[in-house]
Structures are given as structure tokens and as C-alpha cells.
Design a protein around this motif. Structure first.
Motif, PDB file in Angstrom:
ATOM      1  N   UNK A  56      12.671  -6.031  -2.963  1.00  0.00           N
ATOM      2  CA  UNK A  56      11.643  -6.876  -2.358  1.00  0.00           C
ATOM      3  C   UNK A  56      10.296  -6.526  -2.947  1.00  0.00           C
ATOM      4  N   UNK A  57       9.492  -7.541  -3.043  1.00  0.00           N
ATOM      5  CA  UNK A  57       8.135  -7.310  -3.541  1.00  0.00           C
ATOM      6  C   UNK A  57       7.233  -7.051  -2.334  1.00  0.00           C
ATOM      7  N   UNK A  58       6.812  -5.825  -2.201  1.00  0.00           N
ATOM      8  CA  UNK A  58       5.970  -5.448  -1.067  1.00  0.00           C
ATOM      9  C   UNK A  58       4.507  -5.332  -1.460  1.00  0.00           C
ATOM     10  N   UNK A  59       4.196  -5.396  -2.722  1.00  0.00           N
ATOM     11  CA  UNK A  59       2.814  -5.166  -3.146  1.00  0.00           C
ATOM     12  C   UNK A  59       1.811  -6.156  -2.568  1.00  0.00           C
ATOM     13  N   UNK A  60       2.142  -7.436  -2.341  1.00  0.00           N
ATOM     14  CA  UNK A  60       1.129  -8.307  -1.713  1.00  0.00           C
ATOM     15  C   UNK A  60       0.763  -7.841  -0.300  1.00  0.00           C
ATOM     16  N   UNK A  61       1.754  -7.425   0.467  1.00  0.00           N
ATOM     17  CA  UNK A  61       1.478  -6.955   1.831  1.00  0.00           C
ATOM     18  C   UNK A  61       0.698  -5.651   1.807  1.00  0.00           C
ATOM     19  N   UNK A  62       1.060  -4.747   0.891  1.00  0.00           N
ATOM     20  CA  UNK A  62       0.340  -3.468   0.769  1.00  0.00           C
ATOM     21  C   UNK A  62      -1.103  -3.724   0.350  1.00  0.00           C
ATOM     22  N   UNK A  63      -1.287  -4.630  -0.590  1.00  0.00           N
ATOM     23  CA  UNK A  63      -2.643  -4.968  -1.052  1.00  0.00           C
ATOM     24  C   UNK A  63      -3.466  -5.567   0.083  1.00  0.00           C
ATOM     25  N   UNK A  64      -2.866  -6.427   0.873  1.00  0.00           N
ATOM     26  CA  UNK A  64      -3.565  -7.036   2.004  1.00  0.00           C
ATOM     27  C   UNK A  64      -3.985  -5.977   3.023  1.00  0.00           C
ATOM     28  N   UNK A  65      -3.103  -5.051   3.329  1.00  0.00           N
ATOM     29  CA  UNK A  65      -3.428  -3.982   4.282  1.00  0.00           C
ATOM     30  C   UNK A  65      -4.575  -3.128   3.737  1.00  0.00           C
ATOM     31  N   UNK A  66      -4.522  -2.802   2.459  1.00  0.00           N
ATOM     32  CA  UNK A  66      -5.593  -1.992   1.845  1.00  0.00           C
ATOM     33  C   UNK A  66      -6.924  -2.739   1.909  1.00  0.00           C
ATOM     34  N   UNK A  67      -6.920  -4.032   1.605  1.00  0.00           N
ATOM     35  CA  UNK A  67      -8.158  -4.816   1.660  1.00  0.00           C
ATOM     36  C   UNK A  67      -8.723  -4.896   3.074  1.00  0.00           C
ATOM     37  N   UNK A  68      -7.867  -5.064   4.070  1.00  0.00           N
ATOM     38  CA  UNK A  68      -8.325  -5.124   5.462  1.00  0.00           C
ATOM     39  C   UNK A  68      -8.916  -3.782   5.880  1.00  0.00           C
ATOM     40  N   UNK A  69      -8.286  -2.687   5.512  1.00  0.00           N
ATOM     41  CA  UNK A  69      -8.798  -1.352   5.847  1.00  0.00           C
ATOM     42  C   UNK A  69     -10.142  -1.113   5.161  1.00  0.00           C
TER      43      UNK A  69
END
Length: 179
Positions: free
Chosen positions: A12-25
Motif C-alpha cells: 500500500x502507498x502510505x506516503x500521501x497520508x504520512x505527508x498529510x499528517x506531517x503537514x498538519x502537524x
């Protein structure tokens, strides 16, 4: 059938979700740092205003978001100042409410230029009477409203003479005239 090779598992490609979480933080951290910085700057502004002659530290609120961009440019668009109970010579100004516009600070952040300032101050009749009686040596001086731009002044001198009159209050620019 049992010897058939298994199909490779798809990752699974999780990098978009990880990137979104990092941007929100990071955005949340930026907002927290911005608000802490504006609170510190409010306090520093108030200290500098007090050094310019206020008897106590006023409340200062630097408007605008994000604050850090204003700080980097040394250009504050809108700063509100409020104070109560400010001593000004023989009178007390009960309420001060002012707004400074387009403040440009120098590179050392120790001086600047204010494009405009607009404000109001309230001096009560009681404060005027107290100041007037001490300045004039009058034991009993009363000032009350007589009309829209008029004040009634009643004074008793040495307990013997009582007089009253009406004073007309006008404003020219930033000066107040009493006649």
C-alpha cells in the motif's frame, strides 16, 4: 494447485497520508509559534509605550495573522492600545483606547514610524473637579454636564463665596479648549 507460486503482495502507498499528517502537524506548530511570538511582542510594545510616559503598562494587541510575516518585514498594520486609570498630571484618564496604523520599525527594532494614530480618552468630571480644586485652591469644586459640549462649574471659595458658570468645550485637532 498446492505448488502454485503465490502472487506478490501489493504494498500500500502510505506516503500521501504520512505527508498529510506531517503537514498538519507543521501547520499546527507554526500557528502555536506565531501566537506565542505575538504575545511576546504585545508585551514588548506595552513596555516601550510605558517608557514613553505611561504611568502603568497598557494592554497592547497586535492585529493580523500571520504575525511572523509582519515581524520579518518589521511592518505592523494595526496595533490596539487600551489603558485605564492613567495618571496625566493632575487628572486621571479613566479609559484610553487607541489604534496605531502602519508601524514601520527600524532594523534594530528599537524605534519606528507610526503612519497614523487615532484614539479616545475619557476624563471624568470628578477627576477634572479634583484637579481643578487642588490647582485653584478651591475646597469645593463640582463639574457636571450642562449640554452636548458644555460643562457646568460650581465652586465655593473659603466657605464664603459660591459661584457657578457654564464652560463651552471645543476641540481643534488634538487640543481641547475650555471657554
Amino acid at each position: 494447485p498446492g505448488n502454485r507460486p503465490r502472487a506478490p503482495r501489493r504494498r500500500r502507498r502510505r506516503w500521501p497520508a504520512v505527508l498529510l499528517v506531517i503537514l498538519v502537524v507543521l501547520a499546527g506548530l507554526f500557528v502555536v509559534v506565531d501566537r506565542v511570538a505575538v504575545h511576546f511582542a504585545d508585551s514588548q510594545f506595552a513596555t516601550q509605550i510605558q517608557k514613553q510616559g505611561f504611568s502603568s503598562k497598557p494592554n497592547v494587541s497586535i492585529q493580523g495573522f500571520p504575525f511572523l510575516t509582519q515581524l520579518a518585514a518589521r511592518d505592523f498594520k494595526d496595533v490596539h492600545i487600551t489603558a485605564t486609570g492613567e495618571k496625566a498630571g493632575p487628572v486621571t484618564i479613566d479609559d484610553i483606547n487607541a489604534t496605531m496604523k502602519d508601524i514601520k520599525l527600524n532594523s534594530g527594532f528599537n524605534s519606528g514610524t507610526v503612519s497614523s494614530i487615532d484614539g479616545t480618552g475619557l476624563i471624568t468630571f470628578g477627576s477634572l473637579a479634583k484637579a481643578g480644586s487642588s490647582a485653584a485652591g478651591v475646597a469645593d469644586l463640582k463639574i457636571s454636564k450642562a449640554g452636548k459640549h458644555e460643562a457646568k462649574i460650581t465652586a465655593t471659595v473659603a466657605g464664603l463665596f459660591t459661584g457657578s458658570g457654564v464652560a463651552r468645550v471645543t476641540r481643534t485637532g488634538n487640543k481641547i479648549h475650555v471657554k
